[in-house]
Design a protein around this motif. Structure first.
Motif, PDB file in Angstrom:
ATOM      1  N   ASN A  73       0.827  -1.214   0.000  1.00  0.00           N
ATOM      2  CA  ASN A  73       0.000   0.000   0.000  1.00  0.00           C
ATOM      3  C   ASN A  73       0.856   1.256   0.000  1.00  0.00           C
ATOM      4  O   ASN A  73       0.576   2.206  -0.732  1.00  0.00           O
ATOM      5  CB  ASN A  73      -0.949   0.003   1.198  1.00  0.00           C
ATOM      6  N   THR A  74       1.906   1.263   0.806  1.00  0.00           N
ATOM      7  CA  THR A  74       2.815   2.412   0.862  1.00  0.00           C
ATOM      8  C   THR A  74       3.510   2.614  -0.477  1.00  0.00           C
ATOM      9  O   THR A  74       3.624   3.743  -0.961  1.00  0.00           O
ATOM     10  CB  THR A  74       3.861   2.214   1.986  1.00  0.00           C
ATOM     11  N   PHE A  75       3.956   1.524  -1.096  1.00  0.00           N
ATOM     12  CA  PHE A  75       4.638   1.606  -2.390  1.00  0.00           C
ATOM     13  C   PHE A  75       3.720   2.223  -3.437  1.00  0.00           C
ATOM     14  O   PHE A  75       4.113   3.126  -4.174  1.00  0.00           O
ATOM     15  CB  PHE A  75       5.103   0.219  -2.837  1.00  0.00           C
ATOM     16  N   ILE A  76       2.492   1.748  -3.505  1.00  0.00           N
ATOM     17  CA  ILE A  76       1.553   2.258  -4.513  1.00  0.00           C
ATOM     18  C   ILE A  76       1.233   3.728  -4.261  1.00  0.00           C
ATOM     19  O   ILE A  76       1.230   4.540  -5.193  1.00  0.00           O
ATOM     20  CB  ILE A  76       0.274   1.393  -4.554  1.00  0.00           C
ATOM     21  N   GLU A  77       0.960   4.085  -3.028  1.00  0.00           N
ATOM     22  CA  GLU A  77       0.639   5.487  -2.719  1.00  0.00           C
ATOM     23  C   GLU A  77       1.817   6.412  -2.997  1.00  0.00           C
ATOM     24  O   GLU A  77       1.638   7.520  -3.489  1.00  0.00           O
ATOM     25  CB  GLU A  77       0.161   5.628  -1.272  1.00  0.00           C
ATOM     26  N   THR A  78       3.028   5.949  -2.716  1.00  0.00           N
ATOM     27  CA  THR A  78       4.228   6.759  -2.964  1.00  0.00           C
ATOM     28  C   THR A  78       4.416   7.026  -4.451  1.00  0.00           C
ATOM     29  O   THR A  78       4.905   8.087  -4.834  1.00  0.00           O
ATOM     30  CB  THR A  78       5.476   6.041  -2.395  1.00  0.00           C
ATOM     31  N   HIS A  79       4.025   6.090  -5.295  1.00  0.00           N
ATOM     32  CA  HIS A  79       4.249   6.203  -6.738  1.00  0.00           C
ATOM     33  C   HIS A  79       2.986   6.521  -7.540  1.00  0.00           C
ATOM     34  O   HIS A  79       3.023   6.535  -8.758  1.00  0.00           O
ATOM     35  CB  HIS A  79       4.887   4.910  -7.258  1.00  0.00           C
ATOM     36  N   ARG A  80       1.890   6.791  -6.871  1.00  0.00           N
ATOM     37  CA  ARG A  80       0.614   6.995  -7.572  1.00  0.00           C
ATOM     38  C   ARG A  80       0.679   8.112  -8.625  1.00  0.00           C
ATOM     39  O   ARG A  80       0.173   7.960  -9.740  1.00  0.00           O
ATOM     40  CB  ARG A  80      -0.518   7.277  -6.590  1.00  0.00           C
ATOM     41  N   LYS A  81       1.318   9.233  -8.310  1.00  0.00           N
ATOM     42  CA  LYS A  81       1.412  10.335  -9.280  1.00  0.00           C
ATOM     43  C   LYS A  81       2.182   9.903 -10.527  1.00  0.00           C
ATOM     44  O   LYS A  81       1.803  10.264 -11.638  1.00  0.00           O
ATOM     45  CB  LYS A  81       2.075  11.553  -8.641  1.00  0.00           C
ATOM     46  N   GLU A  82       3.245   9.127 -10.330  1.00  0.00           N
ATOM     47  CA  GLU A  82       4.019   8.627 -11.469  1.00  0.00           C
ATOM     48  C   GLU A  82       3.163   7.701 -12.329  1.00  0.00           C
ATOM     49  O   GLU A  82       3.199   7.784 -13.562  1.00  0.00           O
ATOM     50  CB  GLU A  82       5.255   7.874 -10.989  1.00  0.00           C
ATOM     51  N   PHE A  83       2.401   6.826 -11.693  1.00  0.00           N
ATOM     52  CA  PHE A  83       1.537   5.912 -12.428  1.00  0.00           C
ATOM     53  C   PHE A  83       0.500   6.687 -13.237  1.00  0.00           C
ATOM     54  O   PHE A  83       0.259   6.392 -14.404  1.00  0.00           O
ATOM     55  CB  PHE A  83       0.829   4.936 -11.490  1.00  0.00           C
ATOM     56  N   ASN A  84      -0.108   7.679 -12.612  1.00  0.00           N
ATOM     57  CA  ASN A  84      -1.107   8.504 -13.308  1.00  0.00           C
ATOM     58  C   ASN A  84      -0.487   9.239 -14.484  1.00  0.00           C
ATOM     59  O   ASN A  84      -1.091   9.336 -15.557  1.00  0.00           O
ATOM     60  CB  ASN A  84      -1.760   9.480 -12.338  1.00  0.00           C
ATOM     61  N   ALA A  85       0.728   9.764 -14.303  1.00  0.00           N
ATOM     62  CA  ALA A  85       1.401  10.491 -15.376  1.00  0.00           C
ATOM     63  C   ALA A  85       1.712   9.583 -16.564  1.00  0.00           C
ATOM     64  O   ALA A  85       1.749  10.050 -17.703  1.00  0.00           O
ATOM     65  CB  ALA A  85       2.681  11.136 -14.848  1.00  0.00           C
ATOM     66  N   LEU A  86       1.911   8.304 -16.301  1.00  0.00           N
ATOM     67  CA  LEU A  86       2.192   7.349 -17.369  1.00  0.00           C
ATOM     68  C   LEU A  86       0.917   6.829 -18.033  1.00  0.00           C
ATOM     69  O   LEU A  86       0.976   6.064 -18.987  1.00  0.00           O
ATOM     70  CB  LEU A  86       3.011   6.175 -16.831  1.00  0.00           C
ATOM     71  N   GLY A  87      -0.234   7.217 -17.524  1.00  0.00           N
ATOM     72  CA  GLY A  87      -1.505   6.821 -18.132  1.00  0.00           C
ATOM     73  C   GLY A  87      -2.050   5.492 -17.659  1.00  0.00           C
ATOM     74  O   GLY A  87      -2.909   4.903 -18.317  1.00  0.00           O
TER      75      GLY A  87
END
Length: 163
Positions: A73-87
């Motif tokens: 959960n921490t990993f996903i939340e930490t990288h959520r903006k990056e994931f969104n930016a990649l579509g």
């Protein structure tokens, strides 16, 4: 051509995890695919004859499952903006228990994944000797194509150019 709608990416939280996940997220974004990150907690019952644990094996497994879920959960939340930016249209984190390679293959089949993206290298040393090559087993037994990434060979600048 296969319509890639769901990608499964096993992670182990080693130093290579971010490299593998970034590649998987980029590909998921290109296909507007769902991305499932999974972590498999090993069955410790197989090692019961090798050592005597301080606590019972079921308690140890439960503690590891809970810690892994929190870390996922921490990993996903930490990288959520990056994931969104990649579509990436949707990202899901799952923690399961069992044999690592079998767990990856079974989860991919259950999720009806069209692609598994995983690293060729995770933890090394004694774990590698005890576990064998997870990637090799997944490639041989998966129900869908498997893309393997050697995180130590990601830099193409040093590779020779073809004419």
């Amino acid at each position: 051509m296969i319509d890639i709608k769901r990608i499964v990416t096993p992670i182990d939280f080693s130093d290579n995890t971010e490299t593998i996940v970034n590649t998987a997220a980029c590909i998921a974004g290109k296909f507007s695919a769902y991305l499932d990150l999974i972590f498999v907690v090993e069955k410790f019952e197989d090692y019961a004859t090798l050592f005597t644990p301080r606590s019972s094996l079921p308690e140890m497994r439960d503690e590891l499952l809970n810690a892994a879920k929190e870390r996922m959960n921490t990993f996903i939340e930490t990288h959520r903006k990056e994931f969104n930016a990649l579509g990436v249209s949707s990202i899901n984190g799952q923690v399961i228990s069992g044999d690592i390679a079998e767990g990856i293959v079974n989860y991919a089949a259950w999720a009806n994944a069209q692609l598994i993206i995983m690293g060729t290298h995770g933890y090394k040393g004694l774990n590698r000797l005890l576990l064998g090559s997870v990637a090799e087993t997944v490639v041989k037994t998966a129900c869908c194509p498997v893309m393997t990434i050697n995180p130590y060979r990601m830099e193409c600048e040093n590779n020779p150019k073809y004419p």
